[in-house]
Design a protein around this motif. Sequence first.
Motif: not given
Length: 240
Positions: A5, A73, A3, A31, A29, A69, A54, A56, A76-77
């Motif tokens: 960001l 996250i 995962t 950003g 993600y 943010a 996705a 954010v 979701q994870t």
Amino acid sequence: MKTVLITGANKGIGLETARQLAQQGCFVYIGSRDLGNGQKAVEALTAAGLSNVAAVQLDVTDADSISQAKDAISRQTGSLDVLINNAGIAGAQPQQLAGDSMQNLRDLFETNFFGMVQTTQIMLPLLKQSAAPSIINVSSEVGSLTMNTASDRRANWTLYSAYGATKTAVNAFTVMLANELRDERFTVNSVTPGYTATDLNGFQGFKTAAEGAKPIVELAMSADRTATGKFFNDSGEVSW
């Protein structure tokens, strides 16, 4: 599945980094300071067959935005494996420190340095939930003191002195944070994409966004947990 960001990921190197990491199976993600721009980036990647992305909303200069943010996250994870601090601004140019406005200098540091530190601090609890957390700070060779003091240094770098100073600070942050987190499974590194054609430099760079993203992606996907507190480009380690 990792995962990831990425801040400032709705365009340029950030978006290309998101594309390449999603292609390699990461959930990314994106950003973006403006959520609408982030959603457009997600739509473009989804149209290209990438569903593991996705958007954010995240403004690195706004602590509440970063916290929201993080919470999104987390819901979701529950964890974050890789934080890529990519968001940055070029500032007004030319920007020689001998005469640049203090407001321009403050604006540059607010986004490029303080925004990065703030984002990292707020995201640390999520990163600590990962078995192998990584923080990647997007820097620039313009911030290398070794290169700036070399006899063959690039003369035009003095046009970006304030920007370069923020990246020197980013590199110092990388080293200090790597030392602080050395016993906590973390890797913390700086990476320079090189002179890449993006709107940050008026698309004057000689590298494509795909080429600029390459060393960031390689670092994000690396299984080497011994490399921390270092500075990399697409050829290997860079001198501080």
